[in-house]
Design a protein around this motif. Structure first.
Motif, PDB file in Angstrom:
ATOM      1  N   MET A   1     -16.665 -12.179 -29.732  1.00 55.67           N
ATOM      2  CA  MET A   1     -15.111 -12.007 -29.279  1.00 55.67           C
ATOM      3  C   MET A   1     -14.455 -10.694 -29.446  1.00 55.67           C
ATOM      4  O   MET A   1     -14.505 -10.412 -30.565  1.00 55.67           O
ATOM      5  CB  MET A   1     -14.123 -13.063 -30.080  1.00 55.67           C
ATOM      6  CG  MET A   1     -14.471 -14.725 -29.735  1.00 55.67           C
ATOM      7  SD  MET A   1     -12.916 -15.505 -30.184  1.00 55.67           S
ATOM      8  CE  MET A   1     -11.756 -15.364 -29.002  1.00 55.67           C
ATOM      9  N   LYS A   2     -14.059 -10.245 -28.211  1.00 54.69           N
ATOM     10  CA  LYS A   2     -13.766  -8.568 -28.359  1.00 54.69           C
ATOM     11  C   LYS A   2     -12.004  -8.948 -28.002  1.00 54.69           C
ATOM     12  O   LYS A   2     -11.460  -9.136 -26.997  1.00 54.69           O
ATOM     13  CB  LYS A   2     -14.122  -7.888 -27.438  1.00 54.69           C
ATOM     14  CG  LYS A   2     -15.676  -7.380 -27.552  1.00 54.69           C
ATOM     15  CD  LYS A   2     -16.481  -6.544 -26.524  1.00 54.69           C
ATOM     16  CE  LYS A   2     -16.005  -5.189 -26.718  1.00 54.69           C
ATOM     17  NZ  LYS A   2     -16.519  -4.598 -28.097  1.00 54.69           N
ATOM     18  N   ILE A   3     -11.412  -8.833 -29.123  1.00 54.32           N
ATOM     19  CA  ILE A   3     -10.029  -9.206 -29.036  1.00 54.32           C
ATOM     20  C   ILE A   3      -8.981  -8.385 -28.246  1.00 54.32           C
ATOM     21  O   ILE A   3      -8.135  -8.462 -27.596  1.00 54.32           O
ATOM     22  CB  ILE A   3      -9.291  -9.232 -30.616  1.00 54.32           C
ATOM     23  CG1 ILE A   3     -10.249 -10.058 -31.520  1.00 54.32           C
ATOM     24  CG2 ILE A   3      -7.889  -9.668 -30.571  1.00 54.32           C
ATOM     25  CD1 ILE A   3     -10.103 -11.634 -31.009  1.00 54.32           C
TER      26      ILE A   3
ATOM     27  N   GLN B   1     -12.294 -10.327 -24.114  1.00 50.08           N
ATOM     28  CA  GLN B   1     -13.577 -10.795 -23.452  1.00 50.08           C
ATOM     29  C   GLN B   1     -14.258 -11.628 -24.604  1.00 50.08           C
ATOM     30  O   GLN B   1     -14.063 -11.417 -26.027  1.00 50.08           O
ATOM     31  CB  GLN B   1     -14.241  -9.437 -23.275  1.00 50.08           C
ATOM     32  CG  GLN B   1     -13.767  -8.719 -22.020  1.00 50.08           C
ATOM     33  CD  GLN B   1     -14.554  -7.510 -21.961  1.00 50.08           C
ATOM     34  OE1 GLN B   1     -14.346  -6.521 -22.563  1.00 50.08           O
ATOM     35  NE2 GLN B   1     -15.380  -7.442 -20.796  1.00 50.08           N
ATOM     36  N   VAL B   2     -15.036 -12.335 -24.036  1.00 47.82           N
ATOM     37  CA  VAL B   2     -16.001 -13.356 -25.065  1.00 47.82           C
ATOM     38  C   VAL B   2     -17.554 -13.082 -24.322  1.00 47.82           C
ATOM     39  O   VAL B   2     -17.630 -13.417 -23.022  1.00 47.82           O
ATOM     40  CB  VAL B   2     -15.688 -14.999 -24.941  1.00 47.82           C
ATOM     41  CG1 VAL B   2     -16.866 -15.368 -25.706  1.00 47.82           C
ATOM     42  CG2 VAL B   2     -14.245 -14.867 -25.562  1.00 47.82           C
TER      43      VAL B   2
ATOM     44  N   GLU C   1     -21.321 -12.472 -20.134  1.00 47.02           N
ATOM     45  CA  GLU C   1     -19.792 -12.846 -20.375  1.00 47.02           C
ATOM     46  C   GLU C   1     -19.269 -13.948 -19.947  1.00 47.02           C
ATOM     47  O   GLU C   1     -19.778 -14.771 -19.056  1.00 47.02           O
ATOM     48  CB  GLU C   1     -18.952 -11.717 -19.585  1.00 47.02           C
ATOM     49  CG  GLU C   1     -17.373 -11.837 -19.926  1.00 47.02           C
ATOM     50  CD  GLU C   1     -16.612 -10.523 -19.279  1.00 47.02           C
ATOM     51  OE1 GLU C   1     -15.486 -10.295 -19.495  1.00 47.02           O
ATOM     52  OE2 GLU C   1     -17.196  -9.808 -18.780  1.00 47.02           O
ATOM     53  N   VAL C   2     -18.322 -14.653 -21.052  1.00 53.14           N
ATOM     54  CA  VAL C   2     -17.930 -16.042 -20.678  1.00 53.14           C
ATOM     55  C   VAL C   2     -16.429 -15.716 -20.390  1.00 53.14           C
ATOM     56  O   VAL C   2     -15.849 -15.265 -21.150  1.00 53.14           O
ATOM     57  CB  VAL C   2     -18.147 -16.906 -21.969  1.00 53.14           C
ATOM     58  CG1 VAL C   2     -17.628 -18.191 -21.787  1.00 53.14           C
ATOM     59  CG2 VAL C   2     -19.563 -17.011 -22.349  1.00 53.14           C
TER      60      VAL C   2
ATOM     61  N   LEU D   1      -8.133 -20.790 -28.921  1.00 50.19           N
ATOM     62  CA  LEU D   1      -8.771 -21.892 -29.820  1.00 50.19           C
ATOM     63  C   LEU D   1      -9.873 -21.136 -30.558  1.00 50.19           C
ATOM     64  O   LEU D   1     -10.056 -21.487 -31.539  1.00 50.19           O
ATOM     65  CB  LEU D   1      -8.906 -23.027 -28.794  1.00 50.19           C
ATOM     66  CG  LEU D   1      -9.629 -24.116 -29.534  1.00 50.19           C
ATOM     67  CD1 LEU D   1      -8.874 -24.773 -30.874  1.00 50.19           C
ATOM     68  CD2 LEU D   1      -9.766 -25.326 -28.507  1.00 50.19           C
ATOM     69  N   LEU D   2     -10.512 -20.535 -29.651  1.00 49.54           N
ATOM     70  CA  LEU D   2     -11.859 -20.159 -30.252  1.00 49.54           C
ATOM     71  C   LEU D   2     -11.759 -19.056 -31.282  1.00 49.54           C
ATOM     72  O   LEU D   2     -12.535 -19.197 -32.383  1.00 49.54           O
ATOM     73  CB  LEU D   2     -12.813 -19.740 -29.064  1.00 49.54           C
ATOM     74  CG  LEU D   2     -14.155 -19.105 -29.483  1.00 49.54           C
ATOM     75  CD1 LEU D   2     -15.147 -20.004 -30.172  1.00 49.54           C
ATOM     76  CD2 LEU D   2     -14.809 -18.375 -28.401  1.00 49.54           C
TER      77      LEU D   2
END
Length: 225
Positions: free
Chosen positions: A134-136, A140-141, A147-148, A157-158
């Motif tokens: 996770m790139k806060i 981005q995830v 990429e999601v 939540l994640l």
């Protein structure tokens, strides 16, 4: 100066809300239909939006989704007579932060507004869960190189589960800390969002970093079990 946009087609309710909120020191604006509400919301000048579900021209769900295309952070509270679990989930998935059923007490609404206006603690650090990154800072995830794309609430939540990695997160704590809801609430929405996360992250049984603790909640762990 805290500005609140009220998108409500019933003039009596809008007048009641504006009067009460302005007595509390808020600055308000009002839109009587979804199209005008969207135009005002996209101005970016509001700290919070109170949004009716059933609106002429553009309903609240559609308006919320359109706002979230460009604005991920302004809190949105739905005001509606709809109260089934499915409708609650739909509103939250559209980007709503909270959901209060009509008729409601002004005192309860005021407390919910105060909760949503609290500034969350921000961190620049990336977070890792197994192959999930996770790139806060950029919201981005990634699962490996892929990429999601998550909704605002799925991302939150994640992030919460990873920050509490190795600790069981019970459903009531998740509702309070992720949804900022400190009232009686149907925690079944969490199960729906967890299932959505697993599907989007393509977490197979042998690589499911989010475990269900039956009757309690969930735990994130780098080692699937």
């Amino acid at each position: 100066m805290t500005k609140i946009l009220i998108v409500e087609d019933e003039a009596g309710i809008a007048k009641f809300l504006r009067q009460g909120l302005e007595e509390e020191g808020y600055v308000t604006d009002w839109a009587a239909d979804g199209s005008e509400g969207l135009r005002l919301a996209k101005s970016g000048s509001f700290n919070l939006i109170l949004l009716d579900w059933m609106l002429p021209k553009l309903n609240g769900m559609a308006l919320c989704s359109k706002v979230r295309e460009t604005d991920k952070s302004t809190p949105i509270i739905f005001l509606t007579a709809k109260d089934t679990l499915q409708e609650t989930i739909a509103g939250l998935k559209a980007g709503g932060n909270d959901y209060i059923k009509k008729p409601f007490s002004f005192e309860e609404l005021l407390e919910r507004i105060k909760v949503q206006l609290r500034n969350p603690v921000q961190t620049p650090n990336d977070l890792q869960l197994g192959h999930i990154l996770m790139k806060i800072a950029t919201h981005q995830v990634f699962n490996g190189d892929n990429e999601v794309f998550l909704t605002q609430k799925e991302f939150a939540l994640l992030e919460y589960l990873i920050k509490n990695k190795g600790t069981v997160c019970n459903r009531n704590s998740i509702i309070e800390d992720v949804w900022n809801i400190h009232f009686e609430y149907d925690t079944g929405v969490i199960d729906v969002f967890i299932n959505s996360l697993r599907k989007k992250l393509n977490l197979k049984k042998e690589q499911d970093y989010i475990r269900t603790i039956r009757g309690i909640g969930y735990i994130a762990d780098d080692i699937p079990q």
